[in-house]
Design a protein around this motif. Structure first.
Motif, PDB file in Angstrom:
ATOM      1  N   PRO A  38       2.265  11.176  -3.864  1.00  0.00           N
ATOM      2  CA  PRO A  38       3.038   9.928  -3.796  1.00  0.00           C
ATOM      3  C   PRO A  38       2.919   9.086  -5.059  1.00  0.00           C
ATOM      4  CG  PRO A  38       1.817  10.265  -1.760  1.00  0.00           C
ATOM      5  CD  PRO A  38       1.335  11.300  -2.725  1.00  0.00           C
ATOM      6  N   VAL A  39       1.734   9.095  -5.698  1.00  0.00           N
ATOM      7  CA  VAL A  39       1.570   8.342  -6.941  1.00  0.00           C
ATOM      8  C   VAL A  39       2.470   8.908  -8.029  1.00  0.00           C
ATOM      9  CG1 VAL A  39      -0.041   7.816  -8.812  1.00  0.00           C
ATOM     10  CG2 VAL A  39      -0.759   7.530  -6.427  1.00  0.00           C
ATOM     11  N   ARG A  40       2.467  10.231  -8.172  1.00  0.00           N
ATOM     12  CA  ARG A  40       3.338  10.853  -9.177  1.00  0.00           C
ATOM     13  C   ARG A  40       4.801  10.552  -8.881  1.00  0.00           C
ATOM     14  NH1 ARG A  40      -0.563  15.154  -9.201  1.00  0.00           N
ATOM     15  NH2 ARG A  40       0.520  16.195  -7.480  1.00  0.00           N
ATOM     16  N   GLU A  41       5.166  10.589  -7.604  1.00  0.00           N
ATOM     17  CA  GLU A  41       6.558  10.319  -7.221  1.00  0.00           C
ATOM     18  C   GLU A  41       6.950   8.881  -7.561  1.00  0.00           C
ATOM     19  OE1 GLU A  41       9.411  10.215  -3.223  1.00  0.00           O
ATOM     20  OE2 GLU A  41       7.336  10.963  -3.077  1.00  0.00           O
ATOM     21  N   VAL A  88       0.866  -1.178   0.000  1.00  0.00           N
ATOM     22  CA  VAL A  88       0.000   0.000   0.000  1.00  0.00           C
ATOM     23  C   VAL A  88       0.902   1.227   0.000  1.00  0.00           C
ATOM     24  CG1 VAL A  88      -1.785   1.257   1.264  1.00  0.00           C
ATOM     25  CG2 VAL A  88      -1.804  -1.244   1.244  1.00  0.00           C
ATOM     26  N   LEU A  89       0.843   1.992  -1.057  1.00  0.00           N
ATOM     27  CA  LEU A  89       1.751   3.128  -1.218  1.00  0.00           C
ATOM     28  C   LEU A  89       1.668   4.101  -0.052  1.00  0.00           C
ATOM     29  CD1 LEU A  89       3.745   4.694  -3.026  1.00  0.00           C
ATOM     30  CD2 LEU A  89       1.762   5.741  -4.152  1.00  0.00           C
ATOM     31  N   GLY A  90       0.443   4.376   0.414  1.00  0.00           N
ATOM     32  CA  GLY A  90       0.274   5.340   1.500  1.00  0.00           C
ATOM     33  C   GLY A  90       0.892   4.883   2.806  1.00  0.00           C
ATOM     34  N   GLU A  91       1.042   3.574   2.999  1.00  0.00           N
ATOM     35  CA  GLU A  91       1.615   3.047   4.236  1.00  0.00           C
ATOM     36  C   GLU A  91       3.083   2.661   4.079  1.00  0.00           C
ATOM     37  OE1 GLU A  91      -0.827  -0.198   5.420  1.00  0.00           O
ATOM     38  OE2 GLU A  91      -2.644   1.028   5.655  1.00  0.00           O
ATOM     39  N   ASP A  92       3.419   2.080   2.913  1.00  0.00           N
ATOM     40  CA  ASP A  92       4.780   1.567   2.715  1.00  0.00           C
ATOM     41  C   ASP A  92       5.725   2.586   2.108  1.00  0.00           C
ATOM     42  OD1 ASP A  92       3.894  -0.965   3.622  1.00  0.00           O
ATOM     43  OD2 ASP A  92       3.142  -1.432   1.620  1.00  0.00           O
ATOM     44  N   GLY A  93       5.189   3.653   1.524  1.00  0.00           N
ATOM     45  CA  GLY A  93       6.029   4.649   0.887  1.00  0.00           C
ATOM     46  C   GLY A  93       6.540   4.167  -0.466  1.00  0.00           C
ATOM     47  N   VAL A  94       7.118   5.083  -1.221  1.00  0.00           N
ATOM     48  CA  VAL A  94       7.584   4.767  -2.570  1.00  0.00           C
ATOM     49  C   VAL A  94       8.629   3.672  -2.553  1.00  0.00           C
ATOM     50  CG1 VAL A  94       8.792   5.686  -4.591  1.00  0.00           C
ATOM     51  CG2 VAL A  94       7.009   7.051  -3.466  1.00  0.00           C
ATOM     52  N   THR A  95       9.529   3.705  -1.578  1.00  0.00           N
ATOM     53  CA  THR A  95      10.608   2.711  -1.543  1.00  0.00           C
ATOM     54  C   THR A  95      10.147   1.367  -0.983  1.00  0.00           C
ATOM     55  OG1 THR A  95      11.321   3.489   0.641  1.00  0.00           O
ATOM     56  CG2 THR A  95      12.355   4.513  -1.296  1.00  0.00           C
ATOM     57  N   GLY A  96       8.945   1.313  -0.402  1.00  0.00           N
ATOM     58  CA  GLY A  96       8.503   0.084   0.235  1.00  0.00           C
ATOM     59  C   GLY A  96       7.564  -0.766  -0.594  1.00  0.00           C
ATOM     60  N   ILE A  97       7.097  -0.271  -1.728  1.00  0.00           N
ATOM     61  CA  ILE A  97       6.187  -1.073  -2.535  1.00  0.00           C
ATOM     62  C   ILE A  97       6.945  -2.218  -3.202  1.00  0.00           C
ATOM     63  CG2 ILE A  97       4.536   0.784  -2.935  1.00  0.00           C
ATOM     64  CD1 ILE A  97       5.807   1.276  -5.628  1.00  0.00           C
ATOM     65  N   ARG A 146       7.282   8.443 -11.277  1.00  0.00           N
ATOM     66  CA  ARG A 146       8.402   9.217 -11.813  1.00  0.00           C
ATOM     67  C   ARG A 146       9.752   8.691 -11.363  1.00  0.00           C
ATOM     68  NH1 ARG A 146       7.117  13.870  -9.567  1.00  0.00           N
ATOM     69  NH2 ARG A 146       8.532  13.542  -7.809  1.00  0.00           N
ATOM     70  N   ASP A 147       9.868   8.267 -10.100  1.00  0.00           N
ATOM     71  CA  ASP A 147      11.186   8.058  -9.515  1.00  0.00           C
ATOM     72  C   ASP A 147      11.533   6.622  -9.143  1.00  0.00           C
ATOM     73  OD1 ASP A 147      11.502  10.804  -9.689  1.00  0.00           O
ATOM     74  OD2 ASP A 147      10.815  11.170  -7.625  1.00  0.00           O
ATOM     75  N   HIS A 148      10.539   5.735  -9.013  1.00  0.00           N
ATOM     76  CA  HIS A 148      10.901   4.384  -8.574  1.00  0.00           C
ATOM     77  C   HIS A 148      11.760   3.713  -9.644  1.00  0.00           C
ATOM     78  CE1 HIS A 148      10.774   0.300  -7.096  1.00  0.00           C
ATOM     79  NE2 HIS A 148      10.131   0.714  -5.997  1.00  0.00           N
ATOM     80  N   PRO A 149      12.955   3.266  -9.308  1.00  0.00           N
ATOM     81  CA  PRO A 149      13.901   2.802 -10.335  1.00  0.00           C
ATOM     82  C   PRO A 149      13.494   1.507 -11.039  1.00  0.00           C
ATOM     83  CG  PRO A 149      14.770   2.369  -8.138  1.00  0.00           C
ATOM     84  CD  PRO A 149      13.556   3.209  -7.948  1.00  0.00           C
ATOM     85  N   GLN A 150      12.612   0.729 -10.445  1.00  0.00           N
ATOM     86  CA  GLN A 150      12.303  -0.579 -11.029  1.00  0.00           C
ATOM     87  C   GLN A 150      10.920  -0.667 -11.673  1.00  0.00           C
ATOM     88  OE1 GLN A 150      13.286  -2.556  -7.281  1.00  0.00           O
ATOM     89  NE2 GLN A 150      14.892  -3.705  -8.352  1.00  0.00           N
ATOM     90  N   LEU A 151      10.180   0.419 -11.666  1.00  0.00           N
ATOM     91  CA  LEU A 151       8.874   0.398 -12.327  1.00  0.00           C
ATOM     92  C   LEU A 151       9.052   0.358 -13.843  1.00  0.00           C
ATOM     93  CD1 LEU A 151       6.562   2.928 -10.429  1.00  0.00           C
ATOM     94  CD2 LEU A 151       6.322   0.459 -10.555  1.00  0.00           C
ATOM     95  N   GLN A 152       8.262  -0.481 -14.499  1.00  0.00           N
ATOM     96  CA  GLN A 152       8.287  -0.555 -15.958  1.00  0.00           C
ATOM     97  C   GLN A 152       7.402   0.507 -16.596  1.00  0.00           C
ATOM     98  OE1 GLN A 152      10.197  -2.989 -17.688  1.00  0.00           O
ATOM     99  NE2 GLN A 152      11.033  -3.192 -15.623  1.00  0.00           N
TER     100      GLN A 152
END
Length: 638
Positions: free
Chosen positions: A339-342, A292-301, A345-351
């Motif tokens: 957080p969704v935009r971040e 859950v993005l709101g709980e785990d943060g961008v680096t935790g998904i 935009r920034d998560h290195p492993q998203l396709q």
């Protein structure tokens, strides 16, 4: 939205309840009266339950359903082949019903495919089918192989049979209407194992695959032919044949293969009926990534780096592949937008990145409301949307509130996401066009246009600054596929909603006295591409506008008025004394019911479904001042 009568069951019902509901409708004699409900009742039903549902639905008389619901989309399907195919009818009936289609079947006699397809006066052709299924099985070949036999013997029979099928396909194509569906033939071990020489077995495999390759090449020679490749279906573990049923009942393909084949045909029937979906709207948490993005943060998904993470990555790659072929991708998530935009935009492993989506909606509103707004922003009906989510609650709520939206119910096992998304071929088309590949860019430009509109006080000022440019010219051979696609996908600005295949459009182009015009548009933001078509026909001194259609992306910009004025002038200049157009009402094209009347035509006939309009060609309005129109009709002859 569907009428209240066609509203699906409550969102708290389970798929297991739906066949019982269908049985209850059958027992009470209300199945015809409640036919619009069937699509929703079968949405998540599969396997034996779907087969049983098909048997019940096969008992319905199509005319009885149409008396209750005259607007029900109907597909005429003719079935012919070599073996016993009685199990195919209920499977097809159920698959078409799942997509809101009513099947009107014709079943040929046993082993009658050569006569059915070879004689244009046969009962099969007399039934005027939209789809003709010529079901091929291995016994088409092995019934004529001598005993004993060698690979060379089989090769000769294979060549004879494939040449026969090629001739039948050409014969069908000469008819100029409908789609012929062929299939590859499975090679069964009970035949290969009869050759004890492994080298001979290998040669047999080569010959068989070459024959299947010829079947797969036939759609390239005849646009009215489609070949279903059975190999991918068999690779899923379905038994190709039941030896007992093959020997005793001459049913040479198993019930499982016929059911899987029927599902593929259902996708094709939906596409021919103009019901192909255009937008894939995706949840994010639990769908595109784990956690859950709101709980785990961008680096935790969860994305890559773990078993589940790899499954989400694989799913993203499939979504990206679909989007690269013209399907519009959108994200609809209950999250805060930043957080969704971040993450995108920034998560290195998203396709997938934000630019892969035509729109990213992240807020806390109910998802069905966001989906309705998404469709409105894109200028599409909600029936163009496919919604994928891992939440049973969200899926059920969308099904209930927006019955026209196709819902892909995912779950908490991401390794199954790909299969569930692809199972129903929601976005399948007969042929991908250049316009398909750039469609996402066109729609992103459309969002920019909407923002541009918001800066003006009046629509007139907006249109003046938009600098619309239109080119109207006879459709070229290279444009035929796109024009056919427009007839299948355009529902709102479509005066008659006549659905045409590539061969139909090409036939209109080459028919004496007929003319197919392609409409291209552009403006200050770029090219819109081939966005519409006009089908013309001359009968003496009367010019008939058989159909006029325009992509929903571009109507209400004056393009339609400019093109109609040009067509009327061309008709007058080439000796016509009147023009006649028709409007056939559907559930989706009410927006154009007064199009002809607003442009100088008068109504001369109305039979309740089709209104005929007449123009005397004396006073023809010019194109709107804000439209720059270029025509290439000088050499066009009626």
């Amino acid at each position: 939205m569907d009428s209240p009568r066609a509203r699906p069951p409550r969102s708290d019902s389970s798929p297991a309840d739906e066949p019982d509901h269908l049985q209850e409708l059958h027992r009470s004699g209300r199945l015809s009266a409640e036919y619009p409900l069937v699509r929703h009742l079968l949405a998540e039903v599969s396997g034996p339950e779907l087969t049983r549902a098909g048997r019940l639905l096969s008992l319905l008389e199509p005319d009885e359903v149409l008396r209750e619901h005259p607007g029900t989309p109907t597909t005429k399907v003719a079935i012919t082949g070599h073996g016993t195919l009685s199990a195919l009818r209920p499977a097809l009936t159920a698959e078409l019903a799942r997509h809101g289609l009513l099947m009107r079947p014709f079943l040929g006699d046993f082993d009658s495919y050569v006569f059915d397809l070879g004689d244009l006066s046969s009962e099969l052709y007399a039934s005027d089918p939209d789809l003709v299924l010529c079901v091929l099985d291995p016994m088409v070949v092995f019934d004529e192989v001598p005993a004993p036999w060698r690979p060379a013997d089989l090769g000769r029979v294979l060549d004879e049979k494939i040449r026969l099928v090629e001739q039948l396909a050409a014969r069908f194509a000469s008819r100029g209407r409908g789609t012929l569906v062929l299939n590859t033939m499975p090679l069964l071990r009970r035949f290969t194992a009869q050759l004890i020489d492994h080298r001979a077995r290998a040669r047999l495999g080569v010959l068989w695959r070459e024959a299947n390759a010829r079947l797969l090449c036939l759609p390239g020679e005849h646009p009215s032919v489609c070949t279903v490749d059975l190999d991918p279906l068999l690779a899923e573990g379905i038994a190709a044949s039941d030896a007992r049923m093959s020997l005793y009942a001459k049913a040479h393909l198993s019930a499982g293969v016929l059911a899987a084949y029927a599902r593929e045909v259902g996708h094709l029937a939906r596409q021919i009926a103009g019901m192909t979906k255009k937008v894939l709207a995706l949840d994010l948490d639990g769908t595109l990534w784990g956690g859950v993005l709101g709980e785990d943060g961008v680096t935790g998904i969860e994305v890559a780096g773990s078993y589940r993470g790899e499954a989400f990555t694989a799913f993203q790659r499939v979504v990206k592949q679909i989007g690269a072929q013209g399907v519009l991708l959108a994200a609809v998530s209950k999250n805060d937008p930043e957080p969704v935009r971040e993450a995108l935009r920034d998560h290195p492993q998203l396709q997938l990145r934000e630019e892969d989506f035509v729109q990213v909606v992240a807020n806390w509103r109910p998802k069905h409301q966001n989906l309705a707004d998404l469709a409105a922003t894109l200028g599409l009906g909600v029936d163009s949307l496919v919604f994928a989510d891992d939440s049973p609650y969200e899926c059920g709520l969308v099904r209930h509130e927006l019955p026209a939206v196709a819902v892909v119910a995912l779950d908490d096992e991401p390794s199954r996401h790909i299969t569930r998304l692809l199972d129903d071929g929601w976005f399948d088309v007969r042929e991908l066009t250049d316009e398909d590949r750039v469609r996402p860019v066109r729609y992103r430009e459309e969002v920019v246009r909407q923002s541009f509109l918001d800066t003006f006080d009046s629509l007139e000022d907006y249109l003046r600054e938009l600098a619309v440019r239109v080119r109207l010219a006879p459709a070229t051979a290279a444009e035929v596929a796109r024009v056919a696609q427009l007839t299948l996908r355009t529902n709102q600005f479509n005066l008659t909603t006549e659905r045409l295949q590539v061969s139909d459009v090409d036939g209109r182009r080459q028919e004496p006295g007929s003319l197919v015009l392609a409409i291209h548009a552009a403006d200050r933001f770029g090219e819109n591409g081939l966005v519409g078509a006009v089908f013309l026909r001359r009968d003496g001194v009367v010019a008939h506008i058989d159909n006029f259609l325009l992509s929903c992306r571009v109507f209400s910009r004056g393009i339609e008025q400019a093109c109609l004025a040009s067509v009327l002038r061309w008709a007058r200049d080439t000796g016509a004394r009147a023009a006649v157009g028709r409007y056939r009402a559907t559930a989706r094209n009410g927006v154009v019911k007064d199009f002809y009347r607003r442009n100088g035509f008068r109504s001369v006939a109305d039979d309740g479904t089709t209104v005929t309009f007449h123009h005397d060609l004396e006073r023809i309005a010019g194109p709107p001042e804000h439209v720059t129109l270029t025509t290439d009709l000088a050499g066009a002859t009626p």
